[in-house]
Design a protein around this motif. Structure first.
Motif, PDB file in Angstrom:
ATOM      1  N   GLN A   1       0.724  -1.196   0.122  1.00  0.00           N
ATOM      2  CA  GLN A   1      -0.039  -0.097  -0.029  1.00  0.00           C
ATOM      3  C   GLN A   1       0.972   1.139  -0.263  1.00  0.00           C
ATOM      4  O   GLN A   1       0.531   2.288  -0.581  1.00  0.00           O
ATOM      5  CB  GLN A   1      -1.158  -0.053   1.357  1.00  0.00           C
TER       6      GLN A   1
ATOM      7  N   ARG B   1       1.051   4.290  -2.940  1.00  0.00           N
ATOM      8  CA  ARG B   1       0.840   5.556  -2.655  1.00  0.00           C
ATOM      9  C   ARG B   1       2.006   6.342  -3.153  1.00  0.00           C
ATOM     10  O   ARG B   1       1.880   7.602  -3.682  1.00  0.00           O
ATOM     11  CB  ARG B   1       0.821   5.946  -1.330  1.00  0.00           C
TER      12      ARG B   1
ATOM     13  N   HIS C   1       1.552   6.817  -6.842  1.00  0.00           N
ATOM     14  CA  HIS C   1       0.035   7.308  -7.413  1.00  0.00           C
ATOM     15  C   HIS C   1       0.085   8.152  -8.463  1.00  0.00           C
ATOM     16  O   HIS C   1      -0.654   7.876  -9.399  1.00  0.00           O
ATOM     17  CB  HIS C   1      -0.618   7.784  -6.134  1.00  0.00           C
TER      18      HIS C   1
ATOM     19  N   GLU D   1     -12.578   3.474  -0.829  1.00  0.00           N
ATOM     20  CA  GLU D   1     -11.865   4.609  -0.667  1.00  0.00           C
ATOM     21  C   GLU D   1     -12.953   5.732  -0.314  1.00  0.00           C
ATOM     22  O   GLU D   1     -13.881   5.794  -0.819  1.00  0.00           O
ATOM     23  CB  GLU D   1     -11.206   5.043  -2.004  1.00  0.00           C
TER      24      GLU D   1
END
Length: 402
Positions: A88, A92, A95, A155
């Protein structure tokens, strides 16, 4: 379904990390065709689309989804919670480039609706889609019973629609600030339509066809589309346990495991199967399922009216631990702390009174998600496309399934 309606195009984004995501995508495409929906459903392989940003592939030469499947095959899942956190963090970190890459793809491949059946990347997918087609719906179809770890699927982005197959996932979507207009509740996990076909084949005849004993209690052992080496351990333990039992061992694409199992001389009747698209038929020959607490295999077992015997411990994938809790709460099977207890677990599940209770509870479930979800998507496609300024105002009112 009238064919004179304007044809709508739907992208379904999936990957092959485990078999459940492709199965969900294929199920949606299949049911749309069977129902004669005026839709062109196109499956988009996310890994193919984003290969140039696959950091692990650059370092090791192996795709992320291949590393995931290798981990499952070999049982290298201890500490997977921390691996997920690292993944994760990496997502990010990349992203911005990922959003730009996806924007370019959407620009060149327009559609009226986008459905994601994958976790981890839905923030980037939603932002990229909304940047190119503001107001056109983006739907995350969750193929787990819960969103764990947080933001695995859901999200806190108001443009995201969520289709959830459990009360728990619905609660999580609300907790992230999604209103009722953006949450659709199905009655379970989406499965291929063939799991709902009434089979005319007699289970006894099917067992005979596989070289099994017609009246002997039968377990189907299933660890996803790529199998697991733990299957040999389970077969070996049960082989010497002296229980009235026979096994159907589904190895999937793990050809080495299938060869090893076939080469062994077993005391109990054993039927080894490689990759197959007839799990639904093979389940008809079984009395219960032994496997990992994957949402797909549990859902398949429930639809085919089979109680389950699974384990949950530190090696269990974080996103699958709620599934074990669900099995216990619904009283549709037995959850072991370790498959070292498999012999005792099978002994318990074969107790007549207990097996009858499990079967009764399984029969009470009615997962019709494969037939409910197209109606949900049809509502979104029928709604006027909103502008970016209007996107904060909900216009769809979903009918949730109790």
């Amino acid at each position: 379904m009238a064919q004179s309606q304007t044809m709508k195009k739907i992208h379904v984004l999936f990957h092959d990390g485990g078999g459940g995501h492709r199965n969900a995508a294929t199920a949606l495409q299949t049911i749309a065709a069977q129902q004669g929906r005026p839709w062109q459903v196109e499956l988009v392989q996310f890994q193919d689309l984003t290969d140039q940003l696959d950091v692990l592939r650059k370092l090791t030469g192996i795709r992320i989804q291949q590393q995931y499947n290798l981990m499952l095959q070999n049982g290298w899942t201890l500490g997977s919670k921390y691996v997920l956190r690292i993944l994760q963090f990496t997502i990010r970190l990349f992203h911005g480039p990922l959003v730009r890459l996806l924007e370019n793809f959407w620009r060149e491949h327009p559609a009226d609706l986008l459905v994601s059946v994958i976790p981890h990347f839905n923030r980037a997918i939603c932002e990229s889609w909304n940047a190119i087609y503001p107001g056109r719906p983006f739907v995350t179809l969750i193929t787990d019973l819960a969103d764990y770890p947080p933001r695995f699927w859901i999200e806190p982005i108001k443009e995201q629609y969520v289709i959830a197959g459990s009360e728990r996932a619905v609660e999580q979507a609300r907790a992230f600030g999604h209103d009722e207009a953006h949450i659709f509740q199905a009655s379970g996990m989406i499965l291929r339509p063939d799991f709902y076909v009434e089979e005319s084949v007699d289970p006894v005849a099917l067992r005979k066809e596989m070289g099994l004993q017609p009246e002997l209690p039968t377990a189907i052992v299933l660890f996803g589309g790529f199998g697991s080496k733990v299957m040999y351990y389970l077969a070996d333990r049960l082989n010497t346990a002296g229980l009235p039992l026979q096994l159907i061992l589904i190895c999937g694409r793990n050809e080495a495991l299938a060869a090893k199992l076939r080469a062994q001389k077993w005391k109990i009747p054993v039927h080894v199967v490689g990759f197959t698209r007839e799990i639904h038929k093979l389940m008809r020959a079984a009395d219960f399922l032994i496997g990992k607490p994957g949402p797909g295999s549990i859902a398949e077992a429930m639809v085919r009216k089979l109680p389950v015997l699974i384990e949950c411990n530190a090696w269990t994938l974080p996103q699958e631990r709620f599934n074990a809790k669900w099995v216990t709460e619904k009283r549709v099977g037995i959850v072991l702390k370790s498959f070292r207890e498999v012999v005792e677990g099978v002994r318990q599940i074969l107790e007549p009174a207990r097996l009858a209770e499990f079967r009764k509870n399984v029969a009470a479930l009615d997962n019709r998600a494969i037939f409910e979800i197209p109606e949900m998507l049809a509502k979104l496609l029928a709604a006027p496309v909103r502008t970016a300024e209007q996107s904060a105002t909900p216009v769809i009112h979903s009918q949730t399934t109790p």
